[in-house]
Enzyme design. Structure first.
Site, PDB file in Angstrom:
ATOM      1  N   CYS A   1       8.439  34.864  39.205  1.00  0.00           N
ATOM      2  CA  CYS A   1       7.160  34.172  39.112  1.00  0.00           C
ATOM      3  C   CYS A   1       6.985  33.594  37.703  1.00  0.00           C
ATOM      4  CB  CYS A   1       6.024  35.140  39.429  1.00  0.00           C
ATOM      5  SG  CYS A   1       4.391  34.454  39.139  1.00  0.00           S
TER       6      CYS A   1
ATOM      7  N   CYS B   1       3.798  35.491  35.975  1.00  0.00           N
ATOM      8  CA  CYS B   1       3.802  36.886  35.509  1.00  0.00           C
ATOM      9  C   CYS B   1       5.188  37.503  35.408  1.00  0.00           C
ATOM     10  CB  CYS B   1       2.925  37.750  36.428  1.00  0.00           C
ATOM     11  SG  CYS B   1       3.713  38.175  38.006  1.00  0.00           S
TER      12      CYS B   1
ATOM     13  N   CYS C   1       3.909  35.091  44.808  1.00  0.00           N
ATOM     14  CA  CYS C   1       4.253  36.243  43.980  1.00  0.00           C
ATOM     15  C   CYS C   1       3.499  37.452  44.526  1.00  0.00           C
ATOM     16  CB  CYS C   1       3.871  35.984  42.525  1.00  0.00           C
ATOM     17  SG  CYS C   1       4.075  37.453  41.476  1.00  0.00           S
TER      18      CYS C   1
ATOM     19  N   CYS D   1       1.126  38.979  41.244  1.00  0.00           N
ATOM     20  CA  CYS D   1      -0.087  38.387  40.653  1.00  0.00           C
ATOM     21  C   CYS D   1      -0.833  37.460  41.602  1.00  0.00           C
ATOM     22  CB  CYS D   1       0.248  37.641  39.356  1.00  0.00           C
ATOM     23  SG  CYS D   1       1.061  36.041  39.613  1.00  0.00           S
TER      24      CYS D   1
ATOM     25  N   ASP E   1      28.276  22.370  27.705  1.00  0.00           N
ATOM     26  CA  ASP E   1      28.510  23.654  28.364  1.00  0.00           C
ATOM     27  C   ASP E   1      28.715  23.404  29.855  1.00  0.00           C
ATOM     28  OD1 ASP E   1      28.307  26.113  29.611  1.00  0.00           O
ATOM     29  OD2 ASP E   1      26.638  26.813  28.383  1.00  0.00           O
TER      30      ASP E   1
END
EC number: 6.3.5.13
Length: 412
Positions: A201, A204, A217, A220, A338
């Site tokens: 999430c 949170c 979520c 929360c 990368d």
């Protein structure tokens, strides 16, 4: 500019003239379009030039990890139904390139602007947009792009209190979290094929639950908002529940999603969905993407895929086996140096396709394909790879600078 008053000061006019001169010199020297260097020079001479150029335009900003250039093009086509448009159609999406593009649109009414994710908040401050389209956020250019949640946080802080109407993808939790700080959001159910950047999430840090097409979520309560626009198969559903057919020359589900978001943006400017979607049919290719070109007696379809989310969408477009596939990966500064993201791509989706591998990082890609149990050949260049393929269609998938190399080689 559109309107009666000329917003440009003598200094701004000088900056525009100097920028165009430098861009023309760059083109004459064969160094590309010159838009970036021209914009840099212009902004040096007048740091407020972008704001001045935008002040008589109704602007829409388009930002995302994938699909920015195509969606910008689709929106520009749709808005031409309502007046002249200026746009950074070639994808120069940082302030210098945007400034260059706007300097070329003296009679425009609308500015349709693709913006690099990292520059969105600053460009929004300068251009005071009427609308901002947020499509998706996923990992990209790992060596220098901030981790995706940090980008979402930049968006969230930068757009807080913005007067713009934000058109945002309800299916991407990072985008929803970023857009939720804005007072005026139109949610579009555009879908999300790549989910690996959205399991925790953003609000949170809790674990995201994903039943079916929904998400929330469990800790929360942060959850998917109710969309007012939606992509449903080959149709866009508008806020009144009417279904409008999507007819595109561009392939794949991702482009239908781009069209759905574009239709929602067009409606903000008063262009109805039917008109917007009819206009979008004009787009055949975007900066070479999806073009089919003849080369050495074969038909090469050029496909751009810059990161795991893009590769996943692109694999869903290609013709079924045994259509040959050429893969080309570079790791120059514009790509990100990368290449560890190659391990995030599911190359087993290419099973049954003869594969040729080219590009600066062909050996990195070869190792990845070996682990995925794919049959492939490493080739020196495009010419050798094409010679190994039978006559007919070849799907060519490349990341950013590799794609530019291919276009130069095939004369596209």
């Amino acid at each position: 500019m559109a309107g009666n008053s000329d917003p440009l000061t003598p200094r701004a006019k000088l900056a525009v003239t100097a920028g165009k001169a430098v861009a023309a010199a760059s083109r004459a020297a064969g160094r590309g379009s010159g838009s970036v260097i021209g914009g840099r020079v212009a902004l040096k001479l007048d740091p407020d030039l972008l704001a001045r150029l935008a002040q008589n335009l109704d602007c829409v900003l388009v930002s995302a990890t994938n699909g920015k250039t195509t969606t910008t093009r689709l929106i520009a086509e749709a808005l031409r139904a309502a007046g002249p448009v200026v746009s950074n159609a070639l994808g120069a999406n940082m302030p210098a390139g945007i400034t260059s593009a706007l300097a070329g649109g003296s009679d425009a009414k609308f500015g349709v602007i693709e913006v690099d994710e990292k520059y969105l908040a600053g460009v929004a401050r300068d251009t005071d947009p009427k609308c901002i389209a947020l499509l998706n956020l996923s990992r990209d250019q790992l060596d220098r792009a901030a981790e995706t949640r940090m980008l979402a946080e930049n968006w969230r802080e930068g757009l807080a209190g913005s007067k713009a109407v934000v058109v945002a993808n309800a299916d991407d939790p990072l985008v929803v979290w970023a857009a939720s700080s804005s007072p005026n959001v139109i949610w579009v159910a555009a879908g999300q094929m790549w989910k690996d950047d959205a399991w925790s999430c953003p609000s949170c840090g809790g674990v995201m639950q994903r039943p079916g097409d929904d998400w929330f979520c469990g800790e929360c309560g942060f959850r998917r908002p109710t969309p007012s626009w939606a992509l449903s198969g080959d149709h866009v559903i508008d806020p009144h529940g009417s279904a409008w057919p999507i007819h595109l020359q561009l392939p794949g589900r991702a482009n239908k999603a781009n069209a759905a978001s574009s239709a929602a943006v067009a409606a903000v400017f008063g262009v109805p969905p039917q008109v917007a979607l009819e206009r979008m049919y004009q787009v055949q290719a975007v900066a070479g993407r999806y073009d089919v070109v003849q080369f050495e007696g074969r038909d090469l379809r050029l496909l751009l895929a810059k990161n795991p989310a893009g590769w996943l969408e692109t694999f869903s477009l290609i013709d079924p086996p045994p259509t040959p596939v050429i893969l080309s990966v570079n790791a120059r500064s514009a790509d990100g140096t990368d290449t560890s993201w190659l391990w995030d791509v599911d190359y087993t989706r290419l099973t049954g396709h003869p594969i040729c591998v080219i590009g600066d990082r062909k050996l990195d890609l070869a190792v990845r394909l070996e682990v995925a149990n794919q049959q492939f050949q490493v080739c020196e260049d495009l010419d050798q790879a094409v010679q190994l393929c039978p006559p007919g269609r070849i799907e060519v998938i490349a990341n950013y600078t590799a794609f530019q190399d291919l276009r130069r080689r095939v004369g596209n």
